[in-house]
Design a protein around this motif. Structure first.
Motif, PDB file in Angstrom:
ATOM      1  N   GLU A 194       0.863  -1.199   0.000  1.00 28.86           N
ATOM      2  CA  GLU A 194       0.000   0.000   0.000  1.00 28.86           C
ATOM      3  C   GLU A 194       0.893   1.242   0.000  1.00 28.86           C
ATOM      4  N   ARG A 195       1.768   1.390   0.999  1.00 24.43           N
ATOM      5  CA  ARG A 195       2.804   2.421   0.982  1.00 24.43           C
ATOM      6  C   ARG A 195       4.072   1.787   1.522  1.00 24.43           C
ATOM      7  N   ARG A 196       5.160   1.817   0.720  1.00 27.79           N
ATOM      8  CA  ARG A 196       6.398   1.190   1.189  1.00 27.79           C
ATOM      9  C   ARG A 196       7.192   2.235   1.978  1.00 27.79           C
ATOM     10  N   LEU A 238      10.042   7.449   5.814  1.00 25.24           N
ATOM     11  CA  LEU A 238      10.650   7.575   4.491  1.00 25.24           C
ATOM     12  C   LEU A 238       9.965   6.592   3.560  1.00 25.24           C
ATOM     13  N   GLN A 239       9.454   7.106   2.453  1.00 29.37           N
ATOM     14  CA  GLN A 239       8.751   6.271   1.465  1.00 29.37           C
ATOM     15  C   GLN A 239       9.597   6.172   0.206  1.00 29.37           C
ATOM     16  N   ILE A 240       9.678   4.963  -0.351  1.00 36.31           N
ATOM     17  CA  ILE A 240      10.432   4.774  -1.597  1.00 36.31           C
ATOM     18  C   ILE A 240       9.504   4.160  -2.640  1.00 36.31           C
ATOM     19  N   THR A 261      -4.796   4.264  -4.806  1.00 34.85           N
ATOM     20  CA  THR A 261      -5.554   5.405  -4.279  1.00 34.85           C
ATOM     21  C   THR A 261      -6.314   5.044  -2.999  1.00 34.85           C
ATOM     22  N   HIS A 262      -6.108   5.856  -2.006  1.00 34.79           N
ATOM     23  CA  HIS A 262      -6.918   5.737  -0.792  1.00 34.79           C
ATOM     24  C   HIS A 262      -7.098   7.128  -0.181  1.00 34.79           C
ATOM     25  N   ARG A 263      -7.871   7.206   0.888  1.00 31.28           N
ATOM     26  CA  ARG A 263      -8.005   8.463   1.620  1.00 31.28           C
ATOM     27  C   ARG A 263      -8.205   8.154   3.092  1.00 31.28           C
ATOM     28  N   HIS A 264      -7.865   9.114   3.933  1.00 33.03           N
ATOM     29  CA  HIS A 264      -8.015   8.893   5.371  1.00 33.03           C
ATOM     30  C   HIS A 264      -8.219  10.226   6.078  1.00 33.03           C
ATOM     31  N   ALA A 265      -8.621  10.109   7.348  1.00 28.99           N
ATOM     32  CA  ALA A 265      -8.873  11.315   8.139  1.00 28.99           C
ATOM     33  C   ALA A 265      -7.582  12.002   8.554  1.00 28.99           C
ATOM     34  N   ILE A 307       1.779  15.394   4.660  1.00 27.46           N
ATOM     35  CA  ILE A 307       2.647  16.231   3.821  1.00 27.46           C
ATOM     36  C   ILE A 307       3.766  15.348   3.265  1.00 27.46           C
ATOM     37  N   ARG A 308       4.337  15.784   2.159  1.00 29.21           N
ATOM     38  CA  ARG A 308       5.504  15.082   1.611  1.00 29.21           C
ATOM     39  C   ARG A 308       6.591  16.082   1.277  1.00 29.21           C
ATOM     40  N   LEU A 309       7.837  15.652   1.495  1.00 27.01           N
ATOM     41  CA  LEU A 309       8.996  16.498   1.180  1.00 27.01           C
ATOM     42  C   LEU A 309       9.958  15.593   0.415  1.00 27.01           C
ATOM     43  N   TRP A 354      -8.502  11.910  -1.799  1.00 24.07           N
ATOM     44  CA  TRP A 354      -8.024  10.731  -2.523  1.00 24.07           C
ATOM     45  C   TRP A 354      -6.594  10.976  -2.959  1.00 24.07           C
ATOM     46  N   HIS A 355      -5.697  10.022  -2.717  1.00 24.19           N
ATOM     47  CA  HIS A 355      -4.311  10.220  -3.169  1.00 24.19           C
ATOM     48  C   HIS A 355      -3.650   8.905  -3.529  1.00 24.19           C
ATOM     49  N   ASP A 356      -2.780   8.997  -4.544  1.00 25.98           N
ATOM     50  CA  ASP A 356      -1.971   7.852  -4.967  1.00 25.98           C
ATOM     51  C   ASP A 356      -0.671   8.383  -5.533  1.00 25.98           C
ATOM     52  N   HIS A 357       0.302   7.497  -5.677  1.00 26.99           N
ATOM     53  CA  HIS A 357       1.614   7.906  -6.172  1.00 26.99           C
ATOM     54  C   HIS A 357       2.081   6.957  -7.267  1.00 26.99           C
ATOM     55  N   GLY A 358       2.997   7.460  -8.095  1.00 24.74           N
ATOM     56  CA  GLY A 358       3.620   6.622  -9.114  1.00 24.74           C
ATOM     57  C   GLY A 358       4.981   7.187  -9.452  1.00 24.74           C
ATOM     58  N   LEU A 374       9.993  12.170   2.351  1.00 25.10           N
ATOM     59  CA  LEU A 374       9.546  12.125   3.734  1.00 25.10           C
ATOM     60  C   LEU A 374       8.031  12.267   3.752  1.00 25.10           C
ATOM     61  N   ASP A 375       7.356  11.367   4.447  1.00 22.96           N
ATOM     62  CA  ASP A 375       5.931  11.524   4.735  1.00 22.96           C
ATOM     63  C   ASP A 375       5.796  12.087   6.134  1.00 22.96           C
ATOM     64  N   GLY A 376       4.948  13.087   6.288  1.00 23.04           N
ATOM     65  CA  GLY A 376       4.625  13.584   7.627  1.00 23.04           C
ATOM     66  C   GLY A 376       3.118  13.515   7.807  1.00 23.04           C
ATOM     67  N   LEU A 377       2.662  12.898   8.858  1.00 20.98           N
ATOM     68  CA  LEU A 377       1.215  12.765   9.083  1.00 20.98           C
ATOM     69  C   LEU A 377       0.854  13.126  10.521  1.00 20.98           C
ATOM     70  N   ASP A 378      -0.430  13.466  10.684  1.00 16.84           N
ATOM     71  CA  ASP A 378      -0.908  13.835  12.023  1.00 16.84           C
ATOM     72  C   ASP A 378      -1.669  12.688  12.681  1.00 16.84           C
ATOM     73  N   PHE A 379      -1.445  11.443  12.211  1.00 17.73           N
ATOM     74  CA  PHE A 379      -2.355  10.391  12.689  1.00 17.73           C
ATOM     75  C   PHE A 379      -2.262  10.060  14.178  1.00 17.73           C
ATOM     76  N   PRO A 380      -1.108  10.286  14.854  1.00 19.21           N
ATOM     77  CA  PRO A 380      -1.170  10.092  16.314  1.00 19.21           C
ATOM     78  C   PRO A 380      -2.226  11.001  16.963  1.00 19.21           C
TER      79      PRO A 380
HETATM   80  C1  1HN Z   1      -0.075   7.131   3.837  1.00 23.55           C
HETATM   81  O1  1HN Z   1      -1.324   7.108   3.333  1.00 23.55           O
HETATM   82  C2  1HN Z   1       0.994   7.506   3.041  1.00 23.55           C
HETATM   83  O2  1HN Z   1      -0.355   8.110   1.204  1.00 23.55           O
HETATM   84  C3  1HN Z   1       2.270   7.551   3.580  1.00 23.55           C
HETATM   85  O3  1HN Z   1       1.751   7.982   0.877  1.00 23.55           O
HETATM   86  C4  1HN Z   1       2.507   7.184   4.875  1.00 23.55           C
HETATM   87  C5  1HN Z   1       1.690   6.396   7.001  1.00 23.55           C
HETATM   88  C6  1HN Z   1       0.654   5.976   7.779  1.00 23.55           C
HETATM   89  C7  1HN Z   1      -0.640   5.934   7.303  1.00 23.55           C
HETATM   90  C8  1HN Z   1      -0.913   6.329   6.004  1.00 23.55           C
HETATM   91  C9  1HN Z   1       0.778   7.898   1.611  1.00 23.55           C
HETATM   92  C10 1HN Z   1       1.458   6.759   5.686  1.00 23.55           C
HETATM   93  C11 1HN Z   1       0.147   6.739   5.178  1.00 23.55           C
END
Ligand code: 1HN
Length: 354
Positions: A67-69, A92-94, A103-107, A111-113, A144-148, A158-164
């Motif tokens: 889903e996200r590496r 860190l996502q590669i 594509t998915h979405r969440h609450a 951010i990405r850098l 909705w977001h996806d990457h390629g 770098l992924d930064g999220l507020d999920f905590p």
């Molecule tokens: C997520 O949706 C992404 O969309 C990256 O690229 C990191 C970490 C936890 C939960 C969802 C992405 C994530 C994530």
């Protein structure tokens, strides 16, 4: 010095425990503290140490399957919690050439850098942007977001999220984009070419843009070339701030406020030899060193950084930046969560231990 009988109070505590109450006077000191008691510690994740493990992750799993590496970071104080500060996550996502992160979405807001490689893209609510190193990309709540990756090299960001924070609020939701025949889970691309930047990022906006939610910035990609040039220009006309050097905030052009409801983001330039003054604040900060080398002292910890290192300064920890060479730091924080409630505080710190 307690005037009450502690043994009796403890007996009371035990007696009423089955009723799910507790004598407040036994626990008040831990609940209402003089200043924040912060479990998280300052910490630095070394790019050089981590980067080879991203290659290993690529050998183990495909982006689509994962889903996200991502190698997600954990503050040493939390080990099993994917949080780097109280409310923020980083990782860190590669993504390899030809791969797709569906594509998915969440609450959670994200951010990405971009740290390595040029030519991966992200699609957010139908807008596609091709990303280059240093670009700052927003993925707001429930979009909705996806990457390629259409380039011929791996791309890392770098992924930064507020999920905590979202977990703390008991408000997490997610959904997956419907799978099309052929097994592809991808939203259609409706706009590209930095459409949102040209609509909203040039001191102009479409005159019907009041229809857009001001909850978050309508701009998808804040280009590094633009932000870096703005910093450079500022440094030629203004003296550096004694704490931050030259620092710019990425803003929501519809409000002048933070880019996301829960996170703000900054780019700062520190000149070679800069010795910043110390301060502390109630928000937690996540930094990425983009250019140059230096060190940030946070409490008693010295975080020596070089390009692509990620480090955190937790809430209320005194800290100051020093730059060995001209240096650029990106950062994001959770200050927007605290401000509406009057919880945000910031102060200079005169003395710091060496
Ligand atoms: C997520 O949706 C992404 O969309 C990256 O690229 C990191 C970490 C936890 C939960 C969802 C992405 C994530 C994530």
């Amino acid at each position: 010095m307690a005037t009450y009988d502690l043994a009796k109070s403890k007996a009371l505590a035990e007696a009423v425990a089955p009723l799910n109450v507790t004598p407040l006077w036994l626990v008040l000191g831990g609940l209402i503290t003089d200043t924040p008691e912060v479990p998280e510690v300052p910490y630095l994740w070394s790019w050089k140490a981590l980067r080879p493990w991203l290659d290993e992750a690529c050998r183990q799993i495909r982006a689509e399957e994962a889903e996200r590496r991502v190698l997600t970071m954990t503050n040493p104080a939390h080990r099993h919690l994917a949080a780097v500060t109280h409310y923020l996550n980083a990782g860190l996502q590669i993504i390899l050439p030809g791969e797709i992160a569906p594509t998915h979405r969440h609450a959670a807001n994200a951010i990405r850098l971009i740290l390595e490689g040029d030519g991966a893209y992200t699609v957010v609510n139908g807008e596609k942007t091709v990303m280059r190193r240093g670009d700052f990309v927003t993925t707001p709540i429930w979009s909705w977001h996806d990457h390629g990756n259409d380039s011929d090299r791996p791309v890392v960001w770098l992924d930064g999220l507020d999920f905590p924070f979202v977990h703390t609020a008991n408000a997490m939701f997610k959904s997956e984009y419907p799978t099309a025949p052929g097994g592809i889970r991808r939203q259609p691309v409706e706009r590209d070419g930095d459409d949102s930047f040209y609509r909203y990022g040039q001191g102009l906006r479409p005159s019907n843009s009041a229809l857009t939610t001001p909850l978050y910035s309508p701009i998808l990609n804040y280009r590094y070339t633009t932000a870096r040039a703005a910093l450079e220009r500022l440094s030629r006309t203004d003296p550096p701030d004694p704490i931050e050097g030259w620092r710019l905030e990425y803003i929501n052009p519809l409000t002048g406020g933070p880019v996301l409801p829960t996170m703000d983001a900054f780019l700062q330039l520190l000149p070679a030899g800069f010795e910043g003054q110390a301060h502390r604040h109630t928000h937690g900060s996540v930094y990425v060193a983009l250019e140059g080398t230096g060190q940030t002292q946070a409490g008693n910890t010295v975080l020596a950084w070089e390009p692509n290192d990620v480090f955190v300064v937790p809430s209320w920890t005194p800290h100051r930046h020093r730059a060995a060479t001209d240096a650029v730091l990106f950062s994001f924080t959770d200050a927007p969560i605290q401000r509406p409630f009057g919880l945000h505080r910031e102060e200079r710190v005169e003395e710091m231990l060496e």
